[in-house]
Design a protein around this motif. Structure first.
Motif, PDB file in Angstrom:
ATOM      1  N   ILE A   1      63.540  33.031  52.988  1.00  0.00           N
ATOM      2  CA  ILE A   1      62.248  33.656  53.246  1.00  0.00           C
ATOM      3  C   ILE A   1      62.371  34.970  54.021  1.00  0.00           C
ATOM      4  O   ILE A   1      61.698  35.949  53.693  1.00  0.00           O
ATOM      5  N   TRP A   2      63.217  35.039  55.062  1.00  0.00           N
ATOM      6  CA  TRP A   2      63.328  36.276  55.830  1.00  0.00           C
ATOM      7  C   TRP A   2      63.790  37.430  54.944  1.00  0.00           C
ATOM      8  O   TRP A   2      63.349  38.564  55.115  1.00  0.00           O
ATOM      9  N   ASP A   3      64.672  37.142  53.995  1.00  0.00           N
ATOM     10  CA  ASP A   3      65.128  38.182  53.078  1.00  0.00           C
ATOM     11  C   ASP A   3      63.966  38.693  52.231  1.00  0.00           C
ATOM     12  O   ASP A   3      63.809  39.899  52.036  1.00  0.00           O
ATOM     13  N   GLU A   4      63.155  37.791  51.737  1.00  0.00           N
ATOM     14  CA  GLU A   4      61.973  38.166  50.950  1.00  0.00           C
ATOM     15  C   GLU A   4      61.016  39.011  51.794  1.00  0.00           C
ATOM     16  O   GLU A   4      60.482  40.027  51.347  1.00  0.00           O
ATOM     17  N   PHE A   5      60.800  38.607  53.028  1.00  0.00           N
ATOM     18  CA  PHE A   5      59.902  39.318  53.942  1.00  0.00           C
ATOM     19  C   PHE A   5      60.457  40.707  54.270  1.00  0.00           C
ATOM     20  O   PHE A   5      59.739  41.710  54.213  1.00  0.00           O
ATOM     21  N   ALA A   6      61.751  40.773  54.605  1.00  0.00           N
ATOM     22  CA  ALA A   6      62.364  42.055  54.936  1.00  0.00           C
ATOM     23  C   ALA A   6      62.318  43.010  53.744  1.00  0.00           C
ATOM     24  O   ALA A   6      62.073  44.205  53.905  1.00  0.00           O
ATOM     25  N   HIS A   7      62.529  42.490  52.542  1.00  0.00           N
ATOM     26  CA  HIS A   7      62.458  43.343  51.353  1.00  0.00           C
ATOM     27  C   HIS A   7      61.039  43.892  51.163  1.00  0.00           C
ATOM     28  O   HIS A   7      60.862  45.055  50.816  1.00  0.00           O
ATOM     29  N   ALA A   8      60.040  43.060  51.419  1.00  0.00           N
ATOM     30  CA  ALA A   8      58.648  43.504  51.257  1.00  0.00           C
ATOM     31  C   ALA A   8      58.318  44.649  52.211  1.00  0.00           C
ATOM     32  O   ALA A   8      57.678  45.620  51.820  1.00  0.00           O
ATOM     33  N   ILE A   9      58.761  44.546  53.455  1.00  0.00           N
ATOM     34  CA  ILE A   9      58.459  45.629  54.395  1.00  0.00           C
ATOM     35  C   ILE A   9      59.369  46.829  54.148  1.00  0.00           C
ATOM     36  O   ILE A   9      58.955  47.964  54.326  1.00  0.00           O
ATOM     37  N   GLN A  10      60.583  46.605  53.690  1.00  0.00           N
ATOM     38  CA  GLN A  10      61.515  47.700  53.411  1.00  0.00           C
ATOM     39  C   GLN A  10      60.917  48.667  52.396  1.00  0.00           C
ATOM     40  O   GLN A  10      61.110  49.869  52.493  1.00  0.00           O
ATOM     41  N   CYS A  11      60.188  48.140  51.444  1.00  0.00           N
ATOM     42  CA  CYS A  11      59.588  48.976  50.400  1.00  0.00           C
ATOM     43  C   CYS A  11      58.515  49.913  50.948  1.00  0.00           C
ATOM     44  O   CYS A  11      58.140  50.883  50.295  1.00  0.00           O
ATOM     45  N   GLN A  12      57.996  49.638  52.123  1.00  0.00           N
ATOM     46  CA  GLN A  12      56.924  50.439  52.712  1.00  0.00           C
ATOM     47  C   GLN A  12      57.355  51.107  54.022  1.00  0.00           C
ATOM     48  O   GLN A  12      56.512  51.488  54.827  1.00  0.00           O
ATOM     49  N   TRP A  13      58.664  51.218  54.256  1.00  0.00           N
ATOM     50  CA  TRP A  13      59.140  51.662  55.553  1.00  0.00           C
ATOM     51  C   TRP A  13      58.685  53.073  55.919  1.00  0.00           C
ATOM     52  O   TRP A  13      58.531  53.397  57.093  1.00  0.00           O
ATOM     53  N   ASP A  14      58.423  53.915  54.928  1.00  0.00           N
ATOM     54  CA  ASP A  14      57.991  55.277  55.225  1.00  0.00           C
ATOM     55  C   ASP A  14      56.637  55.319  55.922  1.00  0.00           C
ATOM     56  O   ASP A  14      56.280  56.309  56.540  1.00  0.00           O
TER      57      ASP A  14
ATOM     58  N   LYS B   1      52.004  42.601  58.877  1.00  0.00           N
ATOM     59  CA  LYS B   1      50.891  41.751  58.443  1.00  0.00           C
ATOM     60  C   LYS B   1      50.674  41.863  56.940  1.00  0.00           C
ATOM     61  O   LYS B   1      50.408  40.881  56.261  1.00  0.00           O
ATOM     62  N   ARG B   2      50.777  43.090  56.415  1.00  0.00           N
ATOM     63  CA  ARG B   2      50.610  43.289  54.980  1.00  0.00           C
ATOM     64  C   ARG B   2      51.764  42.643  54.212  1.00  0.00           C
ATOM     65  O   ARG B   2      51.562  41.946  53.225  1.00  0.00           O
ATOM     66  N   SER B   3      52.980  42.856  54.689  1.00  0.00           N
ATOM     67  CA  SER B   3      54.164  42.371  53.981  1.00  0.00           C
ATOM     68  C   SER B   3      54.247  40.855  53.938  1.00  0.00           C
ATOM     69  O   SER B   3      54.694  40.294  52.937  1.00  0.00           O
ATOM     70  N   VAL B   4      53.844  40.184  55.000  1.00  0.00           N
ATOM     71  CA  VAL B   4      53.937  38.717  55.001  1.00  0.00           C
ATOM     72  C   VAL B   4      53.049  38.127  53.900  1.00  0.00           C
ATOM     73  O   VAL B   4      53.378  37.090  53.319  1.00  0.00           O
ATOM     74  N   LYS B   5      51.980  38.820  53.561  1.00  0.00           N
ATOM     75  CA  LYS B   5      51.081  38.343  52.496  1.00  0.00           C
ATOM     76  C   LYS B   5      51.679  38.526  51.110  1.00  0.00           C
ATOM     77  O   LYS B   5      51.194  37.953  50.152  1.00  0.00           O
ATOM     78  N   THR B   6      52.738  39.344  51.002  1.00  0.00           N
ATOM     79  CA  THR B   6      53.346  39.597  49.694  1.00  0.00           C
ATOM     80  C   THR B   6      54.541  38.691  49.412  1.00  0.00           C
ATOM     81  O   THR B   6      55.158  38.811  48.355  1.00  0.00           O
ATOM     82  N   ILE B   7      54.885  37.821  50.350  1.00  0.00           N
ATOM     83  CA  ILE B   7      55.986  36.889  50.099  1.00  0.00           C
ATOM     84  C   ILE B   7      55.588  36.019  48.913  1.00  0.00           C
ATOM     85  O   ILE B   7      54.535  35.379  48.919  1.00  0.00           O
ATOM     86  N   ARG B   8      56.425  36.018  47.907  1.00  0.00           N
ATOM     87  CA  ARG B   8      56.107  35.277  46.677  1.00  0.00           C
ATOM     88  C   ARG B   8      56.132  33.771  46.936  1.00  0.00           C
ATOM     89  O   ARG B   8      57.088  33.248  47.500  1.00  0.00           O
ATOM     90  N   GLN B   9      55.081  33.103  46.512  1.00  0.00           N
ATOM     91  CA  GLN B   9      54.974  31.661  46.730  1.00  0.00           C
ATOM     92  C   GLN B   9      56.075  30.892  46.008  1.00  0.00           C
ATOM     93  O   GLN B   9      56.537  29.879  46.505  1.00  0.00           O
TER      94      GLN B   9
END
Length: 193
Positions: free
Chosen positions: A132-145, A158-166
């Motif tokens: 899960i942490w890898d999925e979460f980190a990848h989600a925020i990595q995409c928006q790091w700018d 907060k936005r990225s945690v909602k994008t973790i794929r179920q």
């Protein structure tokens, strides 16, 4: 722990190289500030999905903060989603093994794995650590700018945690029993994937 310089988890991120120069070429050097603004994120998962995240944006977490800010979120979510038939698992972080935390868990959770019955360093048995942490980190990595301050970091978390794929949550939780069996067969040693 996340900071405004980016996502890097020194315990898991490795670069295999012959020497430092080769590592620098392969490793995508990540500059870090001396004292970057950072926040801590707590997240729980179960076979039915993920809990609401708890973002702690000042200081670190001791047992008192863990009991006051985190454990009630886990208890409310899991009782609502799973009813009374579930077991709470945590790792051996200092706030988790503190005697007052253990007492709180004993008193409030219908079932939990206490500090004496859980392997102290068990990333192979924690869905958050092995998936899960890898999925979460990848989600925020995409928006790091978009991360320019602590406030924007919190917004992106907060936005990225909602994008973790179920499906990632469900698959990682459903593999837990098999992973437990495999760890028992290796006498508690790490799994080789």
């Amino acid at each position: 722990m996340f900071d405004i310089d980016g996502v890097y988890y020194s315990q898991n991120d490795r670069v295999w190289a012959v020497d430092r120069a080769d590592a620098d070429k392969k490793g995508d050097i990540k500059p870090k500030r001396k004292f970057p603004q950072k926040v801590m994120v707590w997240l729980g998962v179960c076979s039915k999905g993920g809990t609401p995240s708890v973002i702690i944006d000042n200081d670190s977490v001791d047992h008192a903060r863990y009991i006051q800010e985190v454990l009630p979120v886990a208890l409310e979510y899991d009782n609502k989603v799973l009813g009374s038939q579930w077991t709470f698992q945590q790792d051996d972080a200092k706030p988790h093994i503190h005697h007052l935390t253990q007492r709180w868990c004993q008193h409030h959770f219908s079932s939990f794995i206490d500090k004496n019955h859980w392997p102290p360093n068990s990333p192979d048995l924690n869905p958050l650590d092995y998936s899960i942490w890898d999925e979460f980190a990848h989600a925020i990595q995409c928006q790091w700018d978009k991360v320019t301050s602590k406030a924007t970091l919190i917004d992106e978390l907060k936005r990225s945690v909602k994008t973790i794929r179920q499906d990632v949550v469900f698959e990682s939780c459903s593999s837990w029993t098999n992973r437990l069996y495999r760890v028992s067969k290796t006498n508690g040693c790490y799994l080789r994937e």
